[in-house]
Design an enzyme around this catalytic site. Structure first.
Site, PDB file in Angstrom:
ATOM      1  N   ASP A  98       0.867  -1.178   0.000  1.00 51.64           N
ATOM      2  CA  ASP A  98       0.000   0.000   0.000  1.00 51.64           C
ATOM      3  C   ASP A  98       0.902   1.225   0.000  1.00 51.64           C
ATOM      4  O   ASP A  98       2.125   1.111   0.172  1.00 51.64           O
ATOM      5  CB  ASP A  98      -0.898   0.010   1.248  1.00 51.64           C
ATOM      6  N   SER A  99       0.281   2.398  -0.127  1.00 52.07           N
ATOM      7  CA  SER A  99       1.081   3.629  -0.075  1.00 52.07           C
ATOM      8  C   SER A  99       1.568   3.914   1.340  1.00 52.07           C
ATOM      9  O   SER A  99       2.453   4.738   1.525  1.00 52.07           O
ATOM     10  CB  SER A  99       0.237   4.802  -0.563  1.00 52.07           C
ATOM     11  N   TYR A 109      -0.838   8.291  -2.547  1.00 49.62           N
ATOM     12  CA  TYR A 109      -0.892   7.983  -3.983  1.00 49.62           C
ATOM     13  C   TYR A 109      -2.110   8.664  -4.635  1.00 49.62           C
ATOM     14  O   TYR A 109      -2.102   8.973  -5.812  1.00 49.62           O
ATOM     15  CB  TYR A 109      -1.060   6.469  -4.204  1.00 49.62           C
ATOM     16  N   GLY A 110      -3.152   8.826  -3.825  1.00 48.25           N
ATOM     17  CA  GLY A 110      -4.473   9.160  -4.372  1.00 48.25           C
ATOM     18  C   GLY A 110      -4.597  10.500  -5.054  1.00 48.25           C
ATOM     19  O   GLY A 110      -5.606  10.784  -5.689  1.00 48.25           O
ATOM     20  N   THR A 116      -6.429   2.814  -4.679  1.00 49.52           N
ATOM     21  CA  THR A 116      -5.986   3.688  -5.762  1.00 49.52           C
ATOM     22  C   THR A 116      -5.248   2.872  -6.828  1.00 49.52           C
ATOM     23  O   THR A 116      -5.541   2.971  -8.022  1.00 49.52           O
ATOM     24  CB  THR A 116      -5.070   4.798  -5.177  1.00 49.52           C
ATOM     25  N   GLU A 143      -2.547   8.968   8.374  1.00 50.77           N
ATOM     26  CA  GLU A 143      -1.087   8.780   8.442  1.00 50.77           C
ATOM     27  C   GLU A 143      -0.488   9.646   9.553  1.00 50.77           C
ATOM     28  O   GLU A 143       0.524   9.305  10.140  1.00 50.77           O
ATOM     29  CB  GLU A 143      -0.419   9.123   7.097  1.00 50.77           C
ATOM     30  N   CYS A 181     -11.028   2.961   0.187  1.00 47.79           N
ATOM     31  CA  CYS A 181      -9.614   3.232   0.474  1.00 47.79           C
ATOM     32  C   CYS A 181      -9.266   2.355   1.672  1.00 47.79           C
ATOM     33  O   CYS A 181     -10.020   2.315   2.655  1.00 47.79           O
ATOM     34  CB  CYS A 181      -9.427   4.711   0.812  1.00 47.79           C
ATOM     35  N   THR A 182      -8.140   1.674   1.568  1.00 43.81           N
ATOM     36  CA  THR A 182      -7.816   0.721   2.636  1.00 43.81           C
ATOM     37  C   THR A 182      -7.406   1.413   3.940  1.00 43.81           C
ATOM     38  O   THR A 182      -7.285   0.762   4.965  1.00 43.81           O
ATOM     39  CB  THR A 182      -6.705  -0.243   2.180  1.00 43.81           C
ATOM     40  N   HIS A 183      -7.209   2.719   3.897  1.00 40.18           N
ATOM     41  CA  HIS A 183      -6.956   3.441   5.149  1.00 40.18           C
ATOM     42  C   HIS A 183      -8.239   3.576   5.981  1.00 40.18           C
ATOM     43  O   HIS A 183      -8.175   3.697   7.204  1.00 40.18           O
ATOM     44  CB  HIS A 183      -6.438   4.858   4.875  1.00 40.18           C
ATOM     45  N   CYS A 219      -4.418  -1.473  -1.820  1.00 36.26           N
ATOM     46  CA  CYS A 219      -4.580  -0.040  -2.057  1.00 36.26           C
ATOM     47  C   CYS A 219      -5.661   0.121  -3.116  1.00 36.26           C
ATOM     48  O   CYS A 219      -5.543  -0.421  -4.221  1.00 36.26           O
ATOM     49  CB  CYS A 219      -3.249   0.549  -2.546  1.00 36.26           C
TER      50      CYS A 219
HETATM   51  N1  DGL Z   1      -4.725   3.072   1.043  1.00 31.81           N
HETATM   52  C1  DGL Z   1      -4.693   3.782  -0.222  1.00 31.81           C
HETATM   53  C2  DGL Z   1      -5.957   3.480  -0.983  1.00 31.81           C
HETATM   54  O1  DGL Z   1      -6.591   2.491  -0.664  1.00 31.81           O
HETATM   55  C3  DGL Z   1      -4.367   5.191   0.058  1.00 31.81           C
HETATM   56  C4  DGL Z   1      -4.128   5.988  -1.142  1.00 31.81           C
HETATM   57  C5  DGL Z   1      -3.257   7.160  -0.960  1.00 31.81           C
HETATM   58  O2  DGL Z   1      -2.096   6.967  -0.633  1.00 31.81           O
HETATM   59  O3  DGL Z   1      -3.730   8.269  -1.248  1.00 31.81           O
HETATM   60  O4  DGL Z   1      -6.354   4.141  -1.899  1.00 31.81           O
END
Ligand code: DGL
Length: 263
Positions: free
Chosen positions: A6-7, A38-39, A71, A149, A181-183, A69
């Site tokens: 993931d990012s 990343y998004g 994204t 984050e 989004c996995t966050h 992720c």
């Molecule tokens: N966990 C990423 C996702 O699911 C986060 C993307 C990001 O870094 O913006 O999209």
């Protein structure tokens, strides 16, 4: 070994579900903390990062790759699959879409995610192919990843921002909300509270973990190639102040971070 990337922190929600479901398999996790988020980046840049992350995990002997992720799952899967045709890939969009399709009763589905995920149009495409009566209402929620984050998980500011992102979706009468989004599972409680009890949440981490488990059980050859020692090894591209703290709290165990440079 199962490779997951993931990012940043978000993919740990997926890693945790996989650890819970497959406690005897080793996981190698890569969080691209130096290049997160990343998004808000272009599909081209995200795909470049995704390829580098995949190569890193394969060099560490991963036998399957879980793209934890949303994204990357939205914009980079064709490139990843064509570059690494022999590798089984799992992504988070398809299982989330399938779950939402099962859950919704009034066919009004909400989506929150990064700008790239929402604007990729992948969910619109999947739902329109599956059932043209489905109405998908999306709202990009770009502030949530940096807040998570940063460890601002329970701050009043974060609660206010979540509420603001959800208002337009609630006004459309959605009965299902995809956490795109996995966050976001890290702030799932607040999202559920602000969405209200009538809206059912789709959590990508749970859905992809079920798929990975089924796949491993159906592939005994692969089972032998995975390292059956239930550990998680966590690599990051930058040691950021909050990662370790939040990861330990979330995984409920002590972890070591190993810094790597992919560029
Ligand atoms: N966990 C990423 C996702 O699911 C986060 C993307 C990001 O870094 O913006 O999209």
């Amino acid at each position: 070994m199962i490779g997951i990337f993931d990012s940043g922190l978000g993919g740990l929600t997926v890693a945790k579900e996989i650890l819970d479901k497959l406690p005897n398999y080793k996981i190698i996790y890569f969080g691209d903390t130096a290049r997160t988020p990343y998004g808000s980046k272009s599909a081209e840049t995200i795909t470049k990062y995704a390829i580098e992350n995949t190569k890193f995990l394969l060099n560490k002997s991963a036998k399957i790759i879980v793209v934890a992720c949303h994204t990357v799952s939205s914009v980079s899967m064709p490139a990843l699959k064509s570059l690494f045709p022999e590798i089984p890939f799992f992504e988070v969009v398809t299982p989330s879409f399938k779950k939402a399709l099962i859950i919704t009763k009034n066919k009004k589905i909400g989506l929150i995610g990064t700008r790239t995920t929402v604007e990729s149009g992948i969910y619109n495409l999947l739902f329109s192919q599956a059932d043209p009566q489905i109405k998908l209402y999306s709202n990009p929620s770009p502030l949530l990843v940096p807040l998570i984050e940063e460890g601002w998980i329970n701050k009043p500011e974060t609660r206010k921002i979540i509420k603001k992102y959800l208002i337009p979706l609630k006004m459309k009468g959605i009965d299902t909300l995809i956490l795109g989004c996995t966050h976001y599972p890290l702030i799932k409680k607040i999202i559920q509270e602000k969405a209200g009890k009538r809206i059912k949440l789709v959590d990508p981490s749970k859905e992809v973990a079920i798929q990975v488990k089924e796949f491993i059980e159906k592939n005994p050859n692969l089972k032998e190639k995975l390292d059956p020692n239930g550990e998680i090894e966590i690599y990051v591209s930058d040691i950021t102040p909050n990662f370790k703290k939040i990861a330990q709290l979330f995984l409920n165990k002590k972890i070591n971070l190993i810094k790597v440079n992919l560029e």
